[in-house]
Design a protein around this motif. Structure first.
Motif, PDB file in Angstrom:
ATOM      1  N   VAL A  90      11.287   3.931  -2.432  1.00  0.00           N
ATOM      2  CA  VAL A  90      10.045   3.692  -3.171  1.00  0.00           C
ATOM      3  C   VAL A  90       9.313   2.526  -2.526  1.00  0.00           C
ATOM      4  N   ALA A  91       7.993   2.680  -2.323  1.00  0.00           N
ATOM      5  CA  ALA A  91       7.160   1.632  -1.727  1.00  0.00           C
ATOM      6  C   ALA A  91       6.141   1.143  -2.746  1.00  0.00           C
ATOM      7  N   VAL A  92       5.715  -0.101  -2.601  1.00  0.00           N
ATOM      8  CA  VAL A  92       4.708  -0.698  -3.474  1.00  0.00           C
ATOM      9  C   VAL A  92       3.638  -1.339  -2.612  1.00  0.00           C
ATOM     10  N   ASP A  93       2.423  -1.544  -3.257  1.00  0.00           N
ATOM     11  CA  ASP A  93       1.305  -2.168  -2.566  1.00  0.00           C
ATOM     12  C   ASP A  93       0.694  -3.183  -3.507  1.00  0.00           C
ATOM     13  N   PRO A  94       0.643  -4.498  -3.149  1.00  0.00           N
ATOM     14  CA  PRO A  94       0.075  -5.513  -4.043  1.00  0.00           C
ATOM     15  C   PRO A  94      -1.397  -5.291  -4.337  1.00  0.00           C
TER      16      PRO A  94
ATOM     17  N   VAL B  70       5.344   2.614   6.454  1.00  0.00           N
ATOM     18  CA  VAL B  70       4.680   3.035   5.223  1.00  0.00           C
ATOM     19  C   VAL B  70       3.203   2.727   5.385  1.00  0.00           C
ATOM     20  N   THR B  71       2.346   3.726   5.178  1.00  0.00           N
ATOM     21  CA  THR B  71       0.904   3.595   5.403  1.00  0.00           C
ATOM     22  C   THR B  71       0.184   3.929   4.100  1.00  0.00           C
ATOM     23  N   ASP B  72      -0.850   3.073   3.704  1.00  0.00           N
ATOM     24  CA  ASP B  72      -1.602   3.363   2.481  1.00  0.00           C
ATOM     25  C   ASP B  72      -2.739   4.332   2.794  1.00  0.00           C
ATOM     26  N   ARG B  73      -3.551   4.584   1.801  1.00  0.00           N
ATOM     27  CA  ARG B  73      -4.595   5.601   1.953  1.00  0.00           C
ATOM     28  C   ARG B  73      -5.682   5.203   2.943  1.00  0.00           C
ATOM     29  N   LEU B  74      -5.840   3.880   3.173  1.00  0.00           N
ATOM     30  CA  LEU B  74      -6.860   3.422   4.104  1.00  0.00           C
ATOM     31  C   LEU B  74      -6.287   3.159   5.485  1.00  0.00           C
ATOM     32  N   GLY B  75      -5.044   3.494   5.724  1.00  0.00           N
ATOM     33  CA  GLY B  75      -4.462   3.394   7.053  1.00  0.00           C
ATOM     34  C   GLY B  75      -3.736   2.104   7.333  1.00  0.00           C
TER      35      GLY B  75
ATOM     36  N   VAL C 249      -9.612  -6.412  -1.811  1.00  0.00           N
ATOM     37  CA  VAL C 249      -9.842  -5.776  -0.517  1.00  0.00           C
ATOM     38  C   VAL C 249      -8.472  -5.359   0.009  1.00  0.00           C
ATOM     39  N   ASN C 250      -8.480  -4.424   0.930  1.00  0.00           N
ATOM     40  CA  ASN C 250      -7.219  -3.887   1.420  1.00  0.00           C
ATOM     41  C   ASN C 250      -6.641  -4.833   2.481  1.00  0.00           C
ATOM     42  N   ASP C 251      -6.036  -5.904   2.000  1.00  0.00           N
ATOM     43  CA  ASP C 251      -5.487  -6.902   2.907  1.00  0.00           C
ATOM     44  C   ASP C 251      -3.969  -6.960   2.840  1.00  0.00           C
ATOM     45  N   ASN C 252      -3.349  -6.041   2.124  1.00  0.00           N
ATOM     46  CA  ASN C 252      -1.896  -6.005   2.032  1.00  0.00           C
ATOM     47  C   ASN C 252      -1.420  -4.573   2.275  1.00  0.00           C
ATOM     48  N   GLY C 253      -0.508  -4.431   3.224  1.00  0.00           N
ATOM     49  CA  GLY C 253       0.063  -3.119   3.479  1.00  0.00           C
ATOM     50  C   GLY C 253       1.193  -2.819   2.506  1.00  0.00           C
ATOM     51  N   PRO C 254       1.482  -1.545   2.296  1.00  0.00           N
ATOM     52  CA  PRO C 254       2.582  -1.210   1.399  1.00  0.00           C
ATOM     53  C   PRO C 254       3.914  -1.550   2.047  1.00  0.00           C
TER      54      PRO C 254
END
Length: 845
Positions: free
Chosen positions: A595-599, A652-657, A570-575
């Motif tokens: 460069v950013a990463v997302d777990p 830094v924001t992922d695709r789900l905000g 689930v999207n529980d970690n921000g980039p």
């Protein structure tokens, strides 16, 4: 003894000429030089009487024939009697015919036999003829037959000197056989010069004798030089050929080709080499077993070869030959010797191993491994305990799953069938194997594919066993969202009873739960979430969390398995930006890559949106972001900011905000590469540390100066309490310092004025007088004496003793007799000045 005769009478010579003429007229062929042999009047059968040089007459003769049947001539010219011969007359003659079959050419040699006992009668007349014709004192060839039967003394020849016509000559000889070993074998008549032999001679011991003949007058004059005289001993075939071994042992492999070499025998003969006496012929006299004849021997070399390819070790493994060697080129009157040859037949792999039974039956319990279930035997006619006999077993069919293996027992050559992987009764109740056997050594005979290997079948019955639960498959999985709340129940691990195919009556227990996230229901094996799940936690591989489960039945039989909890993301970690510090070298670059990463999984991750998160207009005026791809952006400066370090907040924001704010430290550096900027930062940090130490050193120095000043002030204040007058001779006293803290020799310093000596100072000023004292545990004793134990106060009054202890907090105990600092200074300074001037004067001198 056969000996060439040096001369003969005129009548004898005339007769021989007539005989020779008759021989030439009789035979229509070429005649060679005749030969005369001197022999005893009585000759035994098969007796050697002499040798004729055939090569001088005809080198290519292929046929040799004697005209007299009582005599035989061999290839090397040796003449033997075939029958006993008695010379009735003085002479006997026969013709040797030599014939070449290729050229059809024939030649003859006349051989004359004369009775050696009558030769001596003709000596004197011959000597007279020789005196008239030529000089007689010259080497005369002489020979005698070995092992001669006499009669002895046996006349050999006569030596004569021409000077005997004018003087009386006496003859003598010396050398081996006369005055050297063997002594007294030869002698010469003193007056006549006749040479005699006194006994038989063995040629194998003495091949010839080198004698020297002398001619002297009666008064000792020697009119002739010493005459060399060689007596050659003619060989007689009196030695048997001897094999080098009495028993020869050879080995030849069975089924070999015709003409295969078995071995070679060898013999030696002591008789004269390169004669018929040493020309040996080999032959096989007997073979055991006698049939069939399998071997032959080369007559000249003694090499034994096979005559058949049917040697079979399994039928007969050993043969014995009786072999013969004979001299005289194998003629019937030659001497012969025998020896034994043992020929062992070597084994080759010409027999295949065969199973004693074509089929076998055995059984095994299921779930059994590493046990022996069957032994099979084979028969092999080849030699035991060799590679031709040892068996190699293989499983040809029925072992596709690798449950069985078959090995060879090295002691019994049996095949041992073993279980290496357990069988399952519920899967198969019976298995059929096809096994084969070969030898370690390759098969030597040509064989078809059917006969090249022996085969047998093995039927294996699987016995049922009361088994415990089975964990099949051993690794099972269940999917749970990582956001599921605590207390959520889910399917777990399932084991079953192979007998019934049911999972009832099976109990479950956790063996391993590294993070303690779940609980396990003992009866059903289901799991319940005990703590919050985190897919991105450490030690979690690919989002799978593994626990180990033990399943057991009521009898205690058990199995273990692994339950993998697949945590759905689930999207529980921000980039976030993992690199918190970046460097921009202004001379070479104006931007850097962020460069950013997302777990989370990719579905909850990029593309990322980057933005400056600051209400400060200065930050937006100085920095700018430009997208590179879904996970990276360019951060560049603008408006030419000065060198230094800046903090830039970036969201830094992922695709789900879901977003995070990252404080990025940016260093603007005057460098070419980032490494140079790092090195300069380190150097500046080192300089600051160096300043700190310098400041500390300065502070410590200042503190030390204050301590010294304080000590001086203290000393001056105490010295003013009482003024004393010092004696004039104080400078002549001696100051002795004894430090018991480090024992050693006392050092005495004697001068006209005082010199200072510091021992173990404790940082305190010494305020007081000098005297005698003892320093224990840091206490120092100073004693001032003059010419012995006199103290400083001796000139002022007796009984004054001063003790100075500077190590007890600066407190000093003194007598009522005290001296002030000014008194001490006034007394010592002039004297010290005088001593200083004296010192300078001594140095200049």
């Amino acid at each position: 003894m056969a000996a060439p005769r040096p001369a003969r009478s005129w009548s004898g010579g005339l007769c021989r000429q007539l005989l020779l003429t008759l021989s030439i007229l009789t035979f229509a062929c070429d005649a060679c030089k005749p030969v005369i042999l001197y022999v005893p009047s009585k000759l035994d059968a098969e007796k050697f009487i002499g040798r004729v040089n055939l090569e001088e007459c005809f080198k290519s003769a292929t046929l040799i024939h004697s005209s007299d049947p009582d005599f035989q001539v061999l290839e090397d010219g040796s003449v033997y009697t075939t029958n006993a011969v008695l010379l009735a007359s003085e002479k006997r003659e026969f013709i040797i015919s030599l014939f070449d079959t290729e050229s059809q050419e024939e030649k003859t040699i006349s051989v004359f036999l004369e009775d050696q006992t009558k030769v001596q009668k003709e000596k004197h007349s011959t000597e007279k003829l020789l005196r008239r014709s030529k000089r007689r004192w010259a080497p005369i060839p002489c020979s005698m037959l070995e092992n001669s039967l006499g009669p002895f003394p046996l006349f050999l020849q006569q030596i004569q000197s021409d000077t005997a016509q004018n003087y009386t000559i006496y003859y003598s000889i010396s050398g081996p056989g006369v005055d050297q070993e063997p002594r007294n074998l030869f002698y010469v008549e003193r007056d006549t010069g006749n040479l005699y032999c006194t006994g038989p001679v063995d040629r194998e011991q003495y091949e010839s004798f080198q004698l020297v003949a002398f001619a002297t007058t009666s008064d000792g004059y020697t009119p002739e030089l010493p005459l060399p005289l060689i007596i050659k001993i003619e060989d007689e075939n009196d030695n048997y050929p001897i094999f080098t071994e009495t028993t020869y042992i050879f080995t030849v492999l069975e089924n070999g080709r015709v003409g295969t070499t078995v071995g070679q025998v060898c013999a030696t003969d002591k008789d004269e080499p390169d004669t018929m006496h040493t020309r040996l012929r080999y032959s096989i006299l007997e073979q055991l077993p006698s049939r069939p004849t399998l071997f032959t021997m080369h007559p000249g070399t003694g090499v034994i070869t096979t005559t058949s390819s049917q040697l079979d070790r399994e039928v007969i493994d050993k043969y014995q030959l009786k072999v013969k060697v004979q001299d005289m080129d194998g003629q019937h009157f030659g001497l012969q010797t025998t020896a034994t040859c043992i020929i062992n037949i070597g084994d080759v792999n010409d027999n295949l191993p065969t199973f004693t039974h074509s089929s076998y039956v055995t059984s095994v319990e299921e779930n059994t491994a590493d046990v022996e279930i069957l032994r099979v035997t084979v028969e092999d006619k080849d030699l035991a305990n060799t590679a031709n006999w040892r068996a190699n077993y293989t499983i040809l069919k029925g072992n596709e799953n690798g449950n069985f293996k078959i090995v060879t027992d090295p002691k019994t050559n049996e095949g041992i069938l073993c279980i290496v992987k357990p069988l399952d009764y519920e899967e198969r109740q019976q298995m059929t194997l096809e096994i084969g056997v070969t030898n370690e050594a390759p098969y030597t005979r040509e064989a078809t594919s059917k006969s090249a290997i022996s085969t047998a079948t093995v039927t294996v019955t699987v016995k049922n066993q009361d088994e415990g639960p089975e964990c099949q498959p051993s690794a099972q999985t269940v999917r749970i969202k990582e956001s599921e709340p605590v207390g959520t129940r889910s399917n777990g691990y399932k084991a079953y009873d192979p007998e019934t195919g049911s999972n009832s009556g099976i109990r479950y227990r956790k063996l391993s739960d590294p993070k303690g996230w779940v609980t396990l229901d003992e009866d059903s094996g289901s799991i319940t979430i005990f703590r919050n799940l985190d897919r991105e936690a450490e030690s979690i591989n690919n989002g799978v969390y593994n626990i180990t489960v033990l399943a057991s039945d009521k009898d205690g039989r058990s199995c273990t398995g692994t339950l993998g909890i697949v945590m759905e993301d689930v999207n529980d970690n921000g980039p976030f930006i993992p690199k918190t510090t970046v460097t921009i070298c202004k001379p070479t670059m104006f931007s850097t890559e962020i460069v950013a990463v997302d777990p989370d999984e990719p579905i909850n991750g990029p593309p990322f949106a980057f933005s400056l998160e600051s209400s400060d207009s200065e930050v937006r005026r100085m920095w700018r972001l430009k997208k590179i791809n879904d996970t990276a952006t360019w951060l560049s400066y603008q408006n030419d900011p000065p060198f230094g370090s800046y903090v830039v907040p970036i969201r830094v924001t992922d695709r789900l905000g879901l977003s995070t704010i990252n404080s990025l430290t940016v260093r603007l550096c005057d460098c070419v590469t980032e490494a140079e900027c790092d090195i300069r930062s380190i150097e500046r940090a080192g300089e600051v540390r160096l300043g700190t130490w310098a400041i500390l050193a300065i502070l410590l120095g200042i503190a030390l100066l204050f301590c010294i000043l304080f000590t001086l002030v203290c000393a001056a204040s105490r010295a003013t309490r009482e003024v004393k007058t010092l004696p004039d001779d104080l400078a002549q006293q001696n100051l002795i310092v004894s430090n018991t803290e480090a024992p050693g020799d006392d050092k005495v310093y004697s001068t006209n004025a005082f010199t200072t000596h510091t021992v173990g100072t404790s940082g305190q000023g010494v305020c007081g007088t000098l005297g005698s004292g003892v320093r224990n545990g840091g206490q120092e004793t100073i004693e001032l004496v003059k010419g012995g134990q006199q103290t400083l106060d001796s000139w002022r009054g007796a009984g004054y003793h001063h003790t100075l202890d500077p190590c007890r907090g600066g407190h000093v105990e003194m007598d009522n007799c005290r001296y002030t600092y000014s008194e001490w200074h006034n007394f010592t300074q002039p004297r010290l000045g005088e001593e200083s001037i004296r010192g300078h004067t001594l140095i200049k001198n």
